[in-house]
Design a protein around this motif. Structure first.
Motif, PDB file in Angstrom:
ATOM      1  N   ASP A  98     -25.313   1.328   6.494  1.00 20.99           N
ATOM      2  CA  ASP A  98     -26.411   1.185   7.458  1.00 20.99           C
ATOM      3  C   ASP A  98     -26.537  -0.270   7.921  1.00 20.99           C
ATOM      4  N   ILE A  99     -26.450  -1.199   6.969  1.00 16.16           N
ATOM      5  CA  ILE A  99     -26.619  -2.624   7.298  1.00 16.16           C
ATOM      6  C   ILE A  99     -25.500  -3.096   8.232  1.00 16.16           C
ATOM      7  N   LEU A 100     -24.285  -2.678   7.947  1.00 15.57           N
ATOM      8  CA  LEU A 100     -23.126  -3.199   8.693  1.00 15.57           C
ATOM      9  C   LEU A 100     -22.672  -2.255   9.815  1.00 15.57           C
ATOM     10  N   GLU A 101     -23.412  -1.201  10.038  1.00 13.62           N
ATOM     11  CA  GLU A 101     -23.099  -0.223  11.099  1.00 13.62           C
ATOM     12  C   GLU A 101     -21.689   0.346  10.930  1.00 13.62           C
ATOM     13  N   ILE A 102     -21.379   0.669   9.687  1.00 15.00           N
ATOM     14  CA  ILE A 102     -20.063   1.235   9.350  1.00 15.00           C
ATOM     15  C   ILE A 102     -20.139   2.750   9.541  1.00 15.00           C
ATOM     16  N   PRO A 103     -19.193   3.339  10.298  1.00 15.40           N
ATOM     17  CA  PRO A 103     -19.248   4.783  10.550  1.00 15.40           C
ATOM     18  C   PRO A 103     -19.162   5.603   9.259  1.00 15.40           C
ATOM     19  N   ASN A 104     -19.649   6.821   9.339  1.00 13.97           N
ATOM     20  CA  ASN A 104     -19.724   7.690   8.160  1.00 13.97           C
ATOM     21  C   ASN A 104     -18.374   8.017   7.551  1.00 13.97           C
ATOM     22  N   ASP A 105     -17.326   8.106   8.386  1.00 15.82           N
ATOM     23  CA  ASP A 105     -16.021   8.510   7.846  1.00 15.82           C
ATOM     24  C   ASP A 105     -15.267   7.346   7.191  1.00 15.82           C
ATOM     25  N   ILE A 106     -15.869   6.177   7.166  1.00 14.77           N
ATOM     26  CA  ILE A 106     -15.257   5.015   6.501  1.00 14.77           C
ATOM     27  C   ILE A 106     -15.870   4.891   5.107  1.00 14.77           C
ATOM     28  N   ARG A 107     -15.050   4.600   4.101  1.00 13.30           N
ATOM     29  CA  ARG A 107     -15.570   4.362   2.749  1.00 13.30           C
ATOM     30  C   ARG A 107     -15.722   2.863   2.498  1.00 13.30           C
ATOM     31  N   VAL A 108     -16.776   2.496   1.835  1.00 10.46           N
ATOM     32  CA  VAL A 108     -16.930   1.107   1.379  1.00 10.46           C
ATOM     33  C   VAL A 108     -16.522   1.105  -0.095  1.00 10.46           C
ATOM     34  N   VAL A 109     -15.389   0.488  -0.376  1.00  6.70           N
ATOM     35  CA  VAL A 109     -14.828   0.573  -1.730  1.00  6.70           C
ATOM     36  C   VAL A 109     -15.463  -0.472  -2.649  1.00  6.70           C
ATOM     37  N   GLU A 110     -15.551  -1.690  -2.186  1.00  3.04           N
ATOM     38  CA  GLU A 110     -16.135  -2.783  -2.971  1.00  3.04           C
ATOM     39  C   GLU A 110     -16.716  -3.814  -2.017  1.00  3.04           C
ATOM     40  N   SER A 158       0.866  -1.192   0.000  1.00  6.15           N
ATOM     41  CA  SER A 158       0.000   0.000   0.000  1.00  6.15           C
ATOM     42  C   SER A 158       0.892   1.229   0.000  1.00  6.15           C
ATOM     43  N   ALA A 159       0.382   2.314  -0.541  1.00  2.00           N
ATOM     44  CA  ALA A 159       1.160   3.547  -0.643  1.00  2.00           C
ATOM     45  C   ALA A 159       1.614   3.978   0.754  1.00  2.00           C
ATOM     46  N   SER A 160       2.898   4.235   0.891  1.00  2.00           N
ATOM     47  CA  SER A 160       3.514   4.614   2.175  1.00  2.00           C
ATOM     48  C   SER A 160       3.184   3.598   3.286  1.00  2.00           C
ATOM     49  N   PRO A 217      -8.419   3.874  -2.887  1.00  7.59           N
ATOM     50  CA  PRO A 217      -9.069   2.919  -3.801  1.00  7.59           C
ATOM     51  C   PRO A 217      -8.065   1.954  -4.424  1.00  7.59           C
ATOM     52  N   ILE A 218      -6.853   2.471  -4.681  1.00  7.98           N
ATOM     53  CA  ILE A 218      -5.820   1.622  -5.282  1.00  7.98           C
ATOM     54  C   ILE A 218      -5.393   0.561  -4.275  1.00  7.98           C
ATOM     55  N   ASP A 219      -5.126   0.992  -3.049  1.00  8.21           N
ATOM     56  CA  ASP A 219      -4.620   0.053  -2.039  1.00  8.21           C
ATOM     57  C   ASP A 219      -5.652  -1.014  -1.695  1.00  8.21           C
ATOM     58  N   VAL A 220      -6.894  -0.605  -1.548  1.00 10.45           N
ATOM     59  CA  VAL A 220      -7.939  -1.597  -1.238  1.00 10.45           C
ATOM     60  C   VAL A 220      -8.095  -2.555  -2.416  1.00 10.45           C
ATOM     61  N   ALA A 221      -8.006  -2.021  -3.631  1.00 10.72           N
ATOM     62  CA  ALA A 221      -8.153  -2.880  -4.815  1.00 10.72           C
ATOM     63  C   ALA A 221      -7.049  -3.936  -4.869  1.00 10.72           C
ATOM     64  N   ILE A 222      -5.835  -3.530  -4.541  1.00 11.40           N
ATOM     65  CA  ILE A 222      -4.735  -4.520  -4.558  1.00 11.40           C
ATOM     66  C   ILE A 222      -5.017  -5.623  -3.538  1.00 11.40           C
ATOM     67  N   ALA A 223      -5.432  -5.210  -2.338  1.00  9.63           N
ATOM     68  CA  ALA A 223      -5.709  -6.197  -1.283  1.00  9.63           C
ATOM     69  C   ALA A 223      -6.831  -7.145  -1.720  1.00  9.63           C
ATOM     70  N   ILE A 224      -7.836  -6.587  -2.398  1.00 10.02           N
ATOM     71  CA  ILE A 224      -8.937  -7.433  -2.880  1.00 10.02           C
ATOM     72  C   ILE A 224      -8.405  -8.477  -3.861  1.00 10.02           C
ATOM     73  N   GLU A 225      -7.578  -8.023  -4.797  1.00  6.10           N
ATOM     74  CA  GLU A 225      -7.104  -8.980  -5.807  1.00  6.10           C
ATOM     75  C   GLU A 225      -6.177 -10.030  -5.189  1.00  6.10           C
ATOM     76  N   HIS A 226      -5.446  -9.654  -4.140  1.00  5.32           N
ATOM     77  CA  HIS A 226      -4.696 -10.693  -3.404  1.00  5.32           C
ATOM     78  C   HIS A 226      -5.656 -11.761  -2.886  1.00  5.32           C
ATOM     79  N   MET A 227      -6.778 -11.320  -2.307  1.00  2.00           N
ATOM     80  CA  MET A 227      -7.755 -12.291  -1.786  1.00  2.00           C
ATOM     81  C   MET A 227      -8.335 -13.137  -2.910  1.00  2.00           C
ATOM     82  N   VAL A 228      -8.634 -12.476  -4.015  1.00  2.00           N
ATOM     83  CA  VAL A 228      -9.243 -13.163  -5.160  1.00  2.00           C
ATOM     84  C   VAL A 228      -8.331 -14.290  -5.651  1.00  2.00           C
TER      85      VAL A 228
END
Ligand SMILES: Cc1cc2nc3c(=O)[nH]c(=O)nc-3n(C[C@H](O)[C@H](O)[C@H](O)COP(=O)(O)O)c2cc1C
Length: 172
Positions: free
Chosen positions: A129-141, A38-40, A95-106
């Motif tokens: 709302d469903i997962l009670e994720i706070p507002n300052d967190i992004r759901v990327v995929e 991930s970057a830095s 978005p780039i870092d999360v995407a890389i981690a996703i493809e590792h899982m894939v």
């Protein structure tokens, strides 16, 4: 299975067996995400692992009714805890870092005999709302994970290397 074989085998899986994913397999898949670059080395990724069928059904609705989202025995909400850091190149890191981690899982999932599908068609606020994720967190995929109901299809519709690779300079 080596990495190239996993890359060649992987396809988006949209039909799953009604069979749970073993904890040790899931653990190795999440570990593959944890080890991603991930970057830095900011590691902004966070993962909400959903096995509960009732919650998965709600996620299916948030994913515009894509039925297999409710069928896969695991859905992973791939999130970012981020300060929106931008690299010198002008690109957002998360978005780039999360995407890389996703493809590792894939790819790890392929090695484990499992199937996945990236899900970008979903309503972020509904998932939060469903997962009670706070507002300052992004759901990327979202990522579905489970045993494929059918063998991996083989055909991949892709541009040729000649269409996507240029040497030494951009060519029109
Ligand atoms: C960022 C991203 C978002 C995607 N979102 C969805 C989605 O919401 N639903 C879906 O069925 N497939 C989704 N896909 C899967 C693509 O449709 C698929 O990767 C593409 O058609 C190539 O097929 P293949 O993965 O079988 O090689 C997504 C893939 C990526 C990389």
């Amino acid at each position: 299975m080596n990495v190239y074989e996993a890359i060649k085998t992987r396809r988006s899986i949209r039909s799953y067996e009604d069979r749970p994913v073993e904890e040790d397999k899931l653990h190795r898949i999440l570990e593959a995400a944890r080890l991603a670059p991930s970057a830095s080395n900011l590691q902004e990724w966070r993962f909400v692992v959903v096995r509960d069928a009732h919650i998965r059904k709600k996620l299916m609705e948030a994913a515009k009714g894509q039925r297999f989202v409710g069928e896969a025995s695991v859905v992973i909400a791939c999130c970012a805890k981020t300060d929106n850091h931008v690299m010198s190149c002008g690109q957002l890191c998360y978005p780039i870092d999360v995407a890389i981690a996703i493809e590792h899982m894939v790819l790890k999932a392929v090695e484990e005999g499992l199937g996945t599908c990236w899900i970008g068609a979903f309503y972020e606020q509904q998932v939060k709302d469903i997962l009670e994720i706070p507002n300052d967190i992004r759901v990327v995929e979202l990522l579905t994970l489970g045993y494929p109901a059918k063998p991996y299809p083989t055909h991949k519709d892709r541009l040729s290397l000649g269409e996507i690779v240029m040497h030494e300079r951009w060519r029109q």
